[in-house]
Scaffold this motif. Structure first.
Motif, PDB file in Angstrom:
ATOM      1  N   CYS A  34       0.834  -1.341  -0.087  1.00 22.34           N
ATOM      2  CA  CYS A  34      -0.101   0.067  -0.050  1.00 22.34           C
ATOM      3  C   CYS A  34       0.737   1.161   0.112  1.00 22.34           C
ATOM      4  O   CYS A  34       2.060   1.379   0.824  1.00 22.34           O
ATOM      5  CB  CYS A  34      -0.989   0.042   1.202  1.00 22.34           C
ATOM      6  SG  CYS A  34      -2.061  -1.294   1.363  1.00 22.34           S
ATOM      7  N   PRO A  35       0.356   2.425  -0.763  1.00 23.05           N
ATOM      8  CA  PRO A  35      -0.613   2.511  -1.527  1.00 23.05           C
ATOM      9  C   PRO A  35      -0.372   1.852  -3.260  1.00 23.05           C
ATOM     10  O   PRO A  35      -0.510   2.821  -3.997  1.00 23.05           O
ATOM     11  CB  PRO A  35      -0.970   3.743  -1.638  1.00 23.05           C
ATOM     12  CG  PRO A  35       0.374   4.529  -1.382  1.00 23.05           C
ATOM     13  CD  PRO A  35       1.198   3.448  -0.704  1.00 23.05           C
ATOM     14  N   GLY A  36       0.096   0.954  -3.507  1.00 25.22           N
ATOM     15  CA  GLY A  36       0.446   0.345  -4.789  1.00 25.22           C
ATOM     16  C   GLY A  36       1.809   1.055  -5.229  1.00 25.22           C
ATOM     17  O   GLY A  36       1.833   1.275  -6.217  1.00 25.22           O
ATOM     18  N   ALA A  42       4.661  -2.089 -13.992  1.00 24.25           N
ATOM     19  CA  ALA A  42       4.155  -2.252 -15.263  1.00 24.25           C
ATOM     20  C   ALA A  42       5.307  -1.914 -16.236  1.00 24.25           C
ATOM     21  O   ALA A  42       5.334  -2.382 -17.408  1.00 24.25           O
ATOM     22  CB  ALA A  42       2.811  -1.215 -15.036  1.00 24.25           C
ATOM     23  N   ARG A  43       5.982  -0.948 -15.916  1.00 20.93           N
ATOM     24  CA  ARG A  43       7.012  -0.587 -16.869  1.00 20.93           C
ATOM     25  C   ARG A  43       8.105  -1.825 -17.234  1.00 20.93           C
ATOM     26  O   ARG A  43       8.419  -2.112 -18.303  1.00 20.93           O
ATOM     27  CB  ARG A  43       7.920   0.561 -16.103  1.00 20.93           C
ATOM     28  CG  ARG A  43       7.319   1.915 -16.121  1.00 20.93           C
ATOM     29  CD  ARG A  43       8.199   2.824 -15.607  1.00 20.93           C
ATOM     30  NE  ARG A  43       7.739   3.981 -15.383  1.00 20.93           N
ATOM     31  CZ  ARG A  43       8.381   5.015 -14.631  1.00 20.93           C
ATOM     32  NH1 ARG A  43       9.415   4.718 -14.051  1.00 20.93           N
ATOM     33  NH2 ARG A  43       7.704   6.302 -14.459  1.00 20.93           N
ATOM     34  N   ALA A  64      -7.152   1.195  -5.549  1.00 24.45           N
ATOM     35  CA  ALA A  64      -7.311   0.547  -6.731  1.00 24.45           C
ATOM     36  C   ALA A  64      -7.380   1.613  -7.819  1.00 24.45           C
ATOM     37  O   ALA A  64      -6.426   1.435  -9.022  1.00 24.45           O
ATOM     38  CB  ALA A  64      -8.235  -0.473  -6.704  1.00 24.45           C
ATOM     39  N   LYS A  65      -8.011   2.507  -7.754  1.00 24.26           N
ATOM     40  CA  LYS A  65      -8.417   3.313  -8.984  1.00 24.26           C
ATOM     41  C   LYS A  65      -7.570   4.398  -9.132  1.00 24.26           C
ATOM     42  O   LYS A  65      -6.983   4.327 -10.346  1.00 24.26           O
ATOM     43  CB  LYS A  65      -9.814   4.112  -8.660  1.00 24.26           C
ATOM     44  CG  LYS A  65     -10.479   5.054  -9.869  1.00 24.26           C
ATOM     45  CD  LYS A  65     -11.502   5.992  -9.190  1.00 24.26           C
ATOM     46  CE  LYS A  65     -11.898   6.915 -10.429  1.00 24.26           C
ATOM     47  NZ  LYS A  65     -12.861   7.851 -10.307  1.00 24.26           N
ATOM     48  N   THR A 100      -2.871   5.810 -12.345  1.00 25.02           N
ATOM     49  CA  THR A 100      -1.427   6.226 -12.621  1.00 25.02           C
ATOM     50  C   THR A 100      -0.566   5.181 -13.666  1.00 25.02           C
ATOM     51  O   THR A 100       0.276   5.876 -14.159  1.00 25.02           O
ATOM     52  CB  THR A 100      -0.890   6.045 -11.191  1.00 25.02           C
ATOM     53  OG1 THR A 100      -1.488   6.952 -10.314  1.00 25.02           O
ATOM     54  CG2 THR A 100       0.675   6.709 -11.119  1.00 25.02           C
ATOM     55  N   VAL A 101      -0.911   3.903 -13.291  1.00 25.33           N
ATOM     56  CA  VAL A 101      -0.117   3.252 -14.399  1.00 25.33           C
ATOM     57  C   VAL A 101      -0.491   3.106 -15.825  1.00 25.33           C
ATOM     58  O   VAL A 101       0.228   3.549 -16.534  1.00 25.33           O
ATOM     59  CB  VAL A 101      -0.440   1.527 -14.020  1.00 25.33           C
ATOM     60  CG1 VAL A 101       0.056   0.641 -15.078  1.00 25.33           C
ATOM     61  CG2 VAL A 101       0.241   1.231 -12.478  1.00 25.33           C
TER      62      VAL A 101
END
Length: 116
Positions: free
Chosen positions: A49-51, A58-59, A88-89, A94-95
């Motif tokens: 958290c928080p991701g 992802a990169r 999540a949102k 952001t990703v």
């Protein structure tokens, strides 16, 4: 499709990803409309958290050939612990913002399967 899956770090002790992998194999859930073969590029947690590591991960998936980033159902739907990620949102936005460059069409899936 070449997919990298980002999962919730909090669910790692409860879920080995079995249903995510089954949905890919059987082309169910978020993969039900996929007609091409699906290759799993990787399966990793969000970094907590928080991701906080989702963008970096992802990169890395993209560097390794992914054309799709899937957020596992544990993030959006809270399976199996019954608690969806409150970030999540924002994490998905952001990703998506970070990996969109106009040239590459990267697909984002917000879940992998329905609660099962």
């Amino acid at each position: 499709m070449k997919v990298g899956i980002i999962r919730c770090m909090q669910t790692e002790d409860f879920c080995p990803g079995t249903t995510c992998f089954r949905m890919i194999r059987e082309k169910g859930g978020a993969f039900s409309d996929v007609t091409e073969d699906i290759e799993i590029i990787g399966f990793i947690n969000c970094g907590g958290c928080p991701g906080k590591k989702a963008v970096l991960r992802a990169r890395e998936f993209l560097e390794r050939g992914a054309d799709t980033i899937a957020f596992a159902s544990c993030i959006q739907k809270g399976t199996p612990i019954g608690y969806p990620c409150p970030f999540a949102k924002k994490m998905a936005e952001t990703v998506a913002s970070d990996i969109s460059d106009g040239e590459n069409m990267i697909k984002i899936l917000n879940y992998t399967h329905n609660a099962e």
